[in-house]
Motif scaffolding. Structure first.
Motif, PDB file in Angstrom:
ATOM      1  N   CYS A  41       1.035  -1.307  -0.051  1.00 29.74           N
ATOM      2  CA  CYS A  41       0.034  -0.065   0.023  1.00 29.74           C
ATOM      3  C   CYS A  41       0.837   1.272   0.007  1.00 29.74           C
ATOM      4  CB  CYS A  41      -0.778   0.046   1.199  1.00 29.74           C
ATOM      5  SG  CYS A  41      -1.860   1.257   1.503  1.00 29.74           S
ATOM      6  N   GLY A  42       0.384   2.290  -0.787  1.00 30.63           N
ATOM      7  CA  GLY A  42       1.339   3.630  -0.758  1.00 30.63           C
ATOM      8  C   GLY A  42       1.227   4.082   0.768  1.00 30.63           C
ATOM      9  N   GLU A  43       0.183   3.868   1.448  1.00 31.85           N
ATOM     10  CA  GLU A  43       0.169   4.463   2.908  1.00 31.85           C
ATOM     11  C   GLU A  43       0.047   5.975   3.001  1.00 31.85           C
ATOM     12  OE1 GLU A  43       1.930   0.888   5.350  1.00 31.85           O
ATOM     13  OE2 GLU A  43       3.499   2.314   4.569  1.00 31.85           O
ATOM     14  N   GLY A  44      -0.545   6.698   1.853  1.00 30.51           N
ATOM     15  CA  GLY A  44      -0.660   7.966   1.938  1.00 30.51           C
ATOM     16  C   GLY A  44      -2.358   8.390   1.891  1.00 30.51           C
ATOM     17  N   LEU A  45      -2.682   8.964   2.963  1.00 28.77           N
ATOM     18  CA  LEU A  45      -4.285   9.240   2.784  1.00 28.77           C
ATOM     19  C   LEU A  45      -4.183  10.725   2.283  1.00 28.77           C
ATOM     20  CD1 LEU A  45      -5.618   8.176   6.134  1.00 28.77           C
ATOM     21  CD2 LEU A  45      -5.417   6.816   3.952  1.00 28.77           C
ATOM     22  N   VAL A  93       0.598   6.915   6.922  1.00 25.82           N
ATOM     23  CA  VAL A  93       0.261   6.024   7.969  1.00 25.82           C
ATOM     24  C   VAL A  93       0.370   4.797   7.614  1.00 25.82           C
ATOM     25  CG1 VAL A  93      -2.418   6.342   7.437  1.00 25.82           C
ATOM     26  CG2 VAL A  93      -1.818   5.406   9.628  1.00 25.82           C
ATOM     27  N   ARG A  94       1.038   3.963   8.456  1.00 25.78           N
ATOM     28  CA  ARG A  94       1.341   2.792   8.352  1.00 25.78           C
ATOM     29  C   ARG A  94      -0.200   1.795   8.053  1.00 25.78           C
ATOM     30  NH1 ARG A  94       5.901  -0.329  10.086  1.00 25.78           N
ATOM     31  NH2 ARG A  94       4.662  -1.898   9.303  1.00 25.78           N
ATOM     32  N   ARG A  95      -0.071   0.938   6.861  1.00 26.03           N
ATOM     33  CA  ARG A  95      -1.283   0.335   6.879  1.00 26.03           C
ATOM     34  C   ARG A  95      -1.877  -0.559   7.955  1.00 26.03           C
ATOM     35  NH1 ARG A  95      -5.138  -0.560   2.443  1.00 26.03           N
ATOM     36  NH2 ARG A  95      -6.355  -2.439   3.108  1.00 26.03           N
ATOM     37  N   GLY A 202       7.910   4.808   3.894  1.00 28.95           N
ATOM     38  CA  GLY A 202       7.510   3.964   3.038  1.00 28.95           C
ATOM     39  C   GLY A 202       7.920   4.037   1.565  1.00 28.95           C
ATOM     40  N   VAL A 203       8.299   3.012   0.788  1.00 29.10           N
ATOM     41  CA  VAL A 203       8.446   3.030  -0.751  1.00 29.10           C
ATOM     42  C   VAL A 203       7.776   2.208  -1.486  1.00 29.10           C
ATOM     43  CG1 VAL A 203      10.364   3.037  -2.330  1.00 29.10           C
ATOM     44  CG2 VAL A 203      10.900   4.071  -0.117  1.00 29.10           C
ATOM     45  N   ALA A 204       6.889   2.596  -2.269  1.00 26.63           N
ATOM     46  CA  ALA A 204       6.130   1.760  -3.234  1.00 26.63           C
ATOM     47  C   ALA A 204       6.460   1.906  -4.535  1.00 26.63           C
ATOM     48  CB  ALA A 204       4.708   1.936  -3.061  1.00 26.63           C
TER      49      ALA A 204
END
Length: 343
Positions: A41-45, A93-95, A202-204
C-alpha cells in the motif's frame, strides 16, 4: 436476520460496517484474518480520506503531509513539480496502524467481526446467505482479487490493451526528509515515498516489470542515495492492479472498495475512494434500493477513473511519458489543480 453482512474486514469493509451501524443497521463483518493485516500500500491518505475517517471517529497516528511532489532524474538533472494540498493536510500512516484504528472503532461500536471465509453466496427475493449467515444485503469488500466478484460472474479480465502493473512496498528506517508524498519517475516505473513515522518512510514501486524490489530501486538514483545503508522491512507485493467489474450490484450483493474495480495506484486514491463509496452503499441499503448503488458508485468514482485512466494512457506512451514531470513543472497552476482534484 441481520441487515448487512460485510465480506472483508479491511478498511473498506470496516468503513462500510461503521456507516451501517451509525445509521442504525444490524451489521456483521466476516474476515478470515485477524487485524491488523499488512499489505502492499502506498500508505498516503489524501485530505479527503483524512476527513472521511475523522467523520467516522477515526484518527490514526501518522505523519502530516502537505502535498505531492513529482521528481524525474533520468537525465542526471533533477526536475521537480510540487503542489500543496489546499483543503488541509493528508496523512502518511502505516497500513497496519490504519487497520488497527478502523478495527478499534468497529469494536467500540459493538460490530461483530467473525472469523470465516465467504464461499458460496445464495440469494432469494429478500435475503442473501453466505459464510453461515443470512442478511438482507451483502457488501463485498474482499479486496483486489475479490472471490465474491468472481463467484457472481461480475469479474471482467483486463485484456491485452491494458498492460498488467504491480506494486511492491518496503519500509526504510530513515528520518523523513520531506512532508510531501514524493513520486519519483523512471522510464518504466514510479516510486512513491511516504513518510509514515518519525524515523520511517514507505517506498512503493509501481511497474509493469516482474522484477524484485532490489532490482527496481536502482532505477531511482536520487532515492537510492537517500536510502543507502538503511534497515528495511520485507517486501510486500500486490497485483495485477487493474481489476474490472462488469457491475457493482448483483441482486442483494453490492461491491465496495477494491472489490468494486480498480485501475491503478498512480493517483493514490484507493482508501479515499472506498471511504467515499461506503456511505453511498449504506444509503441504498437503508432505502431498500440496491439498484441505485451502481449509479452512486459511478458518480463517486468518476473523477478517480478519469484522472487515473488519463495518467495511465500517458504513462504507456513512450513519447508522452518523459514529458509528464517537465510539463507539470512548467504548468504549476495546472498541476496544483489536478492534485487538488484528487485531494
Amino acid at each position: 436476520m441481520i441487515d448487512l453482512l460485510v465480506a472483508g474486514g479491511g478498511p473498506a469493509g470496516l468503513a462500510t460496517a461503521i456507516h451501517a451501524r451509525l445509521a442504525g443497521l444490524d451489521v456483521t463483518v466476516v474476515e478470515p484474518r485477524g487485524a491488523p493485516v499488512d499489505k502492499a500500500c502506498g500508505e498516503g491518505l489524501m485530505p479527503g480520506a483524512v476527513r472521511a475517517a475523522a467523520a467516522l471517529g477515526i484518527s490514526p497516528p501518522g505523519q502530516s503531509l502537505r502535498g505531492i511532489r513529482y521528481l524525474d532524474c533520468r537525465d542526471g538533472e533533477p526536475r521537480c513539480a510540487e503542489a500543496a494540498f489546499r483543503t488541509g493536510p493528508g496523512l502518511g500512516v502505516r497500513r497496519t496502524a490504519l487497520h488497527d484504528a478502523f478495527a478499534a472503532r468497529a469494536a467500540q461500536l459493538g460490530i461483530p467481526v467473525v472469523a470465516g471465509r465467504v464461499g458460496t453466496v445464495s440469494q432469494t427475493g429478500d435475503s442473501v446467505s453466505a459464510a453461515g449467515h443470512t442478511a438482507r444485503y451483502l457488501a463485498a469488500a474482499d479486496g483486489l482479487h475479490s472471490t465474491v466478484r468472481h463467484a457472481l460472474g461480475l469479474h471482467r479480465p483486463a485484456g491485452p490493451r491494458h498492460p498488467s502493473r504491480y506494486g511492491l512496498r518496503r519500509h526504510f528506517a530513515v528520518p523523513p526528509w520531506t512532508d510531501h508524498v514524493e513520486v519519483h519517475w523512471s522510464p518504466r516505473a514510479e516510486a512513491y515515498v511516504t513518510p509514515v513515522g518519525a524515523g520511517l518512510v514507505g517506498v512503493a514501486v509501481l511497474t509493469g516489470d516482474r522484477e524484485p524490489f532490489d532490482r527496481l530501486l536502482p532505477r531511482f538514483p536520487v532515492l537510492c542515495r537517500r536510502l543507502r545503508g538503511a534497515d528495511a522491512t520485507a517486501v510486500r507485493g500486490a497485483g495485477p492492479l487493474r481489476q474490472t467489474a462488469t457491475a457493482r450490484v448483483a441482486g442483494r450483493v453490492l461491491l465496495v472498495g477494491d472489490a468494486a474495480g480498480y485501475l491503478d495506484a498512480l493517483t493514490g486514491e484507493g482508501i479515499a475512494l472506498a471511504l467515499a463509496c461506503a456511505p453511498r452503499l449504506v444509503e441504498c441499503v437503508l432505502a431498500d434500493r440496491p439498484q441505485h448503488y451502481e449509479r452512486a458508485w459511478r458518480a463517486a468514482s468518476r473523477r478517480y477513473r478519469l484522472l487515473t485512466a488519463s495518467l495511465l494512457w500517458l504513462r504507456h506512451r513512450p513519447l508522452a511519458a518523459p514529458r509528464i514531470v517537465p510539463t507539470a513543472a512548467r504548468l504549476p497552476l495546472l498541476f496544483g489543480a489536478l492534485v487538488n482534484q484528487l485531494a
